[in-house]
Motif scaffolding. Structure first.
Motif, PDB file in Angstrom:
ATOM      1  N   ILE A   1     -56.457 -42.192 -40.559  1.00 57.45           N
ATOM      2  CA  ILE A   1     -57.840 -41.945 -40.134  1.00 57.45           C
ATOM      3  C   ILE A   1     -57.952 -41.780 -38.625  1.00 57.45           C
ATOM      4  CG2 ILE A   1     -60.176 -42.887 -40.073  1.00 57.45           C
ATOM      5  CD1 ILE A   1     -59.478 -44.312 -42.686  1.00 57.45           C
ATOM      6  N   ALA A   2     -57.621 -42.846 -37.907  1.00 59.92           N
ATOM      7  CA  ALA A   2     -57.817 -42.779 -36.455  1.00 59.92           C
ATOM      8  C   ALA A   2     -56.980 -43.842 -35.766  1.00 59.92           C
ATOM      9  CB  ALA A   2     -59.287 -42.964 -36.102  1.00 59.92           C
ATOM     10  N   MET A   3     -56.663 -43.583 -34.523  1.00 57.51           N
ATOM     11  CA  MET A   3     -55.988 -44.569 -33.690  1.00 57.51           C
ATOM     12  C   MET A   3     -57.038 -45.467 -33.043  1.00 57.51           C
ATOM     13  SD  MET A   3     -53.425 -43.996 -30.442  1.00 57.51           S
ATOM     14  CE  MET A   3     -52.247 -43.057 -31.407  1.00 57.51           C
ATOM     15  N   LEU A   4     -56.743 -46.770 -32.982  1.00 62.59           N
ATOM     16  CA  LEU A   4     -57.644 -47.723 -32.341  1.00 62.59           C
ATOM     17  C   LEU A   4     -57.250 -48.010 -30.900  1.00 62.59           C
ATOM     18  CD1 LEU A   4     -58.068 -50.359 -35.209  1.00 62.59           C
ATOM     19  CD2 LEU A   4     -59.478 -48.348 -34.717  1.00 62.59           C
ATOM     20  N   GLY A   5     -55.973 -47.831 -30.591  1.00 61.17           N
ATOM     21  CA  GLY A   5     -55.520 -48.080 -29.231  1.00 61.17           C
ATOM     22  C   GLY A   5     -54.007 -48.087 -29.168  1.00 61.17           C
ATOM     23  N   ARG A   6     -53.483 -48.030 -27.963  1.00 65.64           N
ATOM     24  CA  ARG A   6     -52.036 -48.095 -27.730  1.00 65.64           C
ATOM     25  C   ARG A   6     -51.712 -49.365 -26.958  1.00 65.64           C
ATOM     26  NH1 ARG A   6     -49.074 -43.310 -28.549  1.00 65.64           N
ATOM     27  NH2 ARG A   6     -50.300 -41.389 -28.724  1.00 65.64           N
ATOM     28  N   GLN A   7     -50.613 -50.001 -27.349  1.00 63.38           N
ATOM     29  CA  GLN A   7     -50.134 -51.185 -26.646  1.00 63.38           C
ATOM     30  C   GLN A   7     -48.822 -50.821 -25.950  1.00 63.38           C
ATOM     31  OE1 GLN A   7     -50.601 -51.476 -30.250  1.00 63.38           O
ATOM     32  NE2 GLN A   7     -52.744 -51.842 -29.850  1.00 63.38           N
TER      33      GLN A   7
ATOM     34  N   VAL B   1     -64.987 -44.198 -35.633  1.00 61.99           N
ATOM     35  CA  VAL B   1     -64.017 -44.811 -34.718  1.00 61.99           C
ATOM     36  C   VAL B   1     -64.082 -44.147 -33.354  1.00 61.99           C
ATOM     37  CG1 VAL B   1     -61.561 -45.179 -34.260  1.00 61.99           C
ATOM     38  CG2 VAL B   1     -62.468 -45.563 -36.557  1.00 61.99           C
ATOM     39  N   ARG B   2     -64.187 -42.828 -33.330  1.00 64.74           N
ATOM     40  CA  ARG B   2     -64.265 -42.118 -32.059  1.00 64.74           C
ATOM     41  C   ARG B   2     -65.515 -42.543 -31.280  1.00 64.74           C
ATOM     42  NH1 ARG B   2     -60.842 -41.535 -29.408  1.00 64.74           N
ATOM     43  NH2 ARG B   2     -62.134 -40.249 -28.073  1.00 64.74           N
ATOM     44  N   GLN B   3     -66.624 -42.683 -31.989  1.00 66.99           N
ATOM     45  CA  GLN B   3     -67.855 -43.099 -31.316  1.00 66.99           C
ATOM     46  C   GLN B   3     -67.697 -44.497 -30.736  1.00 66.99           C
ATOM     47  OE1 GLN B   3     -71.431 -42.576 -33.662  1.00 66.99           O
ATOM     48  NE2 GLN B   3     -72.630 -43.965 -32.372  1.00 66.99           N
ATOM     49  N   ALA B   4     -67.096 -45.408 -31.496  1.00 61.36           N
ATOM     50  CA  ALA B   4     -66.894 -46.769 -31.010  1.00 61.36           C
ATOM     51  C   ALA B   4     -65.932 -46.782 -29.829  1.00 61.36           C
ATOM     52  CB  ALA B   4     -66.362 -47.647 -32.140  1.00 61.36           C
ATOM     53  N   ALA B   5     -64.851 -46.008 -29.925  1.00 60.85           N
ATOM     54  CA  ALA B   5     -63.821 -46.008 -28.879  1.00 60.85           C
ATOM     55  C   ALA B   5     -64.295 -45.381 -27.582  1.00 60.85           C
ATOM     56  CB  ALA B   5     -62.579 -45.275 -29.382  1.00 60.85           C
TER      57      ALA B   5
ATOM     58  N   GLU C   1     -56.694 -41.919 -27.238  1.00 56.77           N
ATOM     59  CA  GLU C   1     -57.089 -40.551 -26.971  1.00 56.77           C
ATOM     60  C   GLU C   1     -57.690 -39.962 -28.239  1.00 56.77           C
ATOM     61  OE1 GLU C   1     -52.579 -40.266 -27.856  1.00 56.77           O
ATOM     62  OE2 GLU C   1     -54.046 -41.772 -27.205  1.00 56.77           O
ATOM     63  N   GLU C   2     -58.406 -38.858 -28.097  1.00 54.79           N
ATOM     64  CA  GLU C   2     -58.977 -38.215 -29.277  1.00 54.79           C
ATOM     65  C   GLU C   2     -57.841 -37.583 -30.079  1.00 54.79           C
ATOM     66  OE1 GLU C   2     -62.522 -35.094 -30.539  1.00 54.79           O
ATOM     67  OE2 GLU C   2     -62.272 -35.711 -28.467  1.00 54.79           O
ATOM     68  N   MET C   3     -57.696 -38.033 -31.318  1.00 55.82           N
ATOM     69  CA  MET C   3     -56.602 -37.558 -32.167  1.00 55.82           C
ATOM     70  C   MET C   3     -57.115 -37.474 -33.601  1.00 55.82           C
ATOM     71  SD  MET C   3     -52.771 -39.190 -32.696  1.00 55.82           S
ATOM     72  CE  MET C   3     -52.298 -38.952 -30.978  1.00 55.82           C
ATOM     73  N   ALA C   4     -57.327 -36.266 -34.076  1.00 56.40           N
ATOM     74  CA  ALA C   4     -57.839 -36.056 -35.427  1.00 56.40           C
ATOM     75  C   ALA C   4     -56.871 -36.636 -36.456  1.00 56.40           C
ATOM     76  CB  ALA C   4     -58.058 -34.568 -35.679  1.00 56.40           C
ATOM     77  N   PRO C   5     -57.353 -36.932 -37.669  1.00 58.86           N
ATOM     78  CA  PRO C   5     -56.487 -37.522 -38.692  1.00 58.86           C
ATOM     79  C   PRO C   5     -55.175 -36.777 -38.904  1.00 58.86           C
ATOM     80  CG  PRO C   5     -58.761 -37.643 -39.414  1.00 58.86           C
ATOM     81  CD  PRO C   5     -58.756 -36.865 -38.132  1.00 58.86           C
ATOM     82  N   ALA C   6     -55.219 -35.451 -38.952  1.00 65.75           N
ATOM     83  CA  ALA C   6     -53.987 -34.684 -39.179  1.00 65.75           C
ATOM     84  C   ALA C   6     -53.017 -34.864 -38.018  1.00 65.75           C
ATOM     85  CB  ALA C   6     -54.324 -33.210 -39.365  1.00 65.75           C
ATOM     86  N   ALA C   7     -53.536 -34.901 -36.793  1.00 67.53           N
ATOM     87  CA  ALA C   7     -52.681 -35.084 -35.616  1.00 67.53           C
ATOM     88  C   ALA C   7     -52.097 -36.500 -35.582  1.00 67.53           C
ATOM     89  CB  ALA C   7     -53.475 -34.797 -34.348  1.00 67.53           C
ATOM     90  N   PHE C   8     -52.899 -37.472 -35.985  1.00 68.09           N
ATOM     91  CA  PHE C   8     -52.437 -38.861 -36.043  1.00 68.09           C
ATOM     92  C   PHE C   8     -51.283 -38.988 -37.034  1.00 68.09           C
ATOM     93  CE2 PHE C   8     -53.791 -43.494 -37.090  1.00 68.09           C
ATOM     94  CZ  PHE C   8     -52.813 -43.994 -36.241  1.00 68.09           C
ATOM     95  N   GLU C   9     -51.444 -38.367 -38.197  1.00 71.20           N
ATOM     96  CA  GLU C   9     -50.387 -38.398 -39.205  1.00 71.20           C
ATOM     97  C   GLU C   9     -49.123 -37.681 -38.714  1.00 71.20           C
ATOM     98  OE1 GLU C   9     -49.941 -36.230 -43.383  1.00 71.20           O
ATOM     99  OE2 GLU C   9     -51.328 -37.928 -43.458  1.00 71.20           O
TER     100      GLU C   9
END
Length: 333
Positions: free
Chosen positions: A127-133, A281-285, A303-311
């Motif tokens: 779905i979406a990335m929440l953040g990077r550590q 998620v994008r709105q919250a982030a 960063e903005e990353m659509a579901p397909a790009a995230f996968e």
């Protein structure tokens, strides 16, 4: 598309405004009604208090507000995150059960546990990335090096003298260092520990001389001078450590090994549901307060990353780390 899952146990009060719920625009999924029409469970496959749990709770309140229904966090620890992740993979793909995905559950575990029972790509809708550590190369203060170049030179001149630690066999900390070894030609012995707390103690006591692992857990000790950070694995230098170079700057872009946390749903979740979750998620982030809260914890806002790009990103990571696992013959305990 595939599927998305959320968990229970939220720290929201029961008074999540009925007005908010009523004001949410209806979103048709099928003839039976609009989605969401009831609480969403965001499953965290780890105990409360860890980095994945903290991230889930950071997002649960704004997602509840945006979607108009409670988004509750449900901690279901076990087998390094594998048990709950497998349970979500087999859940009904209706958008009401989601899992907080991480490199442990969706990368290290599937690569090092052949009989894990789920495929991180085929069995989920990303779905979406929440953040990077960001990860960081951290050495004990007694190691006589102050730069990455000096570290490589010292390691090559003293083969077998350096031990590195990780949170366990098959953990991301081990995979990161094995990738570093393959890229640089250094040698170091792996000493596995049972989780982050034991690993921190080992580094601080010089039981192991270095790690390439989650920066957040080491930041307080870096500031106290007990350990030294030589490089960070992130896209850019970090505000907390502006003088510390990235591994890409040092000539190793393939070692950009920042970890990520995201949300996924069971495969088969309707595409409109996945898209609405992604937008929420994008709105919250994108909210400045959220970004400040993430940065205060050492997390890089997504960063903005659509579901397909995230996968696609996950699939690429699986391939890269899969080569390391195969070459080093890593199998989790």
């Amino acid at each position: 598309m595939k599927n998305v899952t959320l968990s229970r146990r939220c720290f929201l009060g029961t008074s999540l405004a009925a007005a908010t719920l009523a004001g949410a625009a209806p979103f048709a999924v099928n003839a039976q009604g609009a989605w969401p029409a009831r609480p969403i469970t965001l499953v965290v496959p780890f105990p409360p208090g860890g980095s994945v749990d903290i991230m889930a709770r950071q997002y649960s309140e704004p997602l509840s507000r945006i979607l108009g229904v409670p988004v509750v966090v449900d901690n279901r620890p076990g087998a390094g995150g594998s048990v709950a992740t497998q349970t979500v993979a087999r859940s009904k793909p209706d958008g009401y059960t989601l899992v907080v995905s991480s490199q442990s559950s969706h990368l290290a575990n599937p690569l090092t546990q052949p009989k894990i029972g789920y495929d991180p790509i085929k069995d989920f809708e990303s779905i979406a990335m929440l953040g990077r550590q960001p990860n960081a190369l951290v050495v004990h203060s007694s190691v006589p090096v102050r730069t990455f170049a000096e570290f490589l030179a010292y390691a090559k001149k003293n083969p077998g003298k350096l031990d590195y630690g990780s949170g366990g066999v098959g953990s991301m900390g081990q995979l990161n260092v094995e990738m570093l070894k393959a890229a640089t030609g250094i040698y170091a012995t792996h000493i596995p520990y049972r989780g982050g707390n034991q690993l921190i103690t080992a580094v601080l006591s010089n039981e192991v001389q270095f790690i390439l692992d989650n920066l957040v857990i080491m930041l307080p000790h870096i500031k106290e001078g007990k350990v030294r950070v030589l490089a960070v694995a992130s896209e850019q230098r970090l505000p907390q450590l502006p003088d510390v170079p990235t591994l890409a700057e040092l000539g190793y872009p393939q070692l950009n090994l920042s970890s990520w946390t995201g949300i996924a749903a069971p495969a088969g979740t309707p595409a409109p549901v996945v898209q609405k979750l992604y937008q929420a998620v994008r709105q919250a982030a994108s909210d400045p307060a959220m970004q400040n809260a993430l940065r205060s914890r050492g997390v890089v806002p997504p960063e903005e990353m659509a579901p397909a790009a995230f996968e696609k990103m996950m699939a690429e990571r699986l391939q890269r780390y899969g080569e390391v696992v195969k070459r080093a013959k890593i199998t989790a305990e």
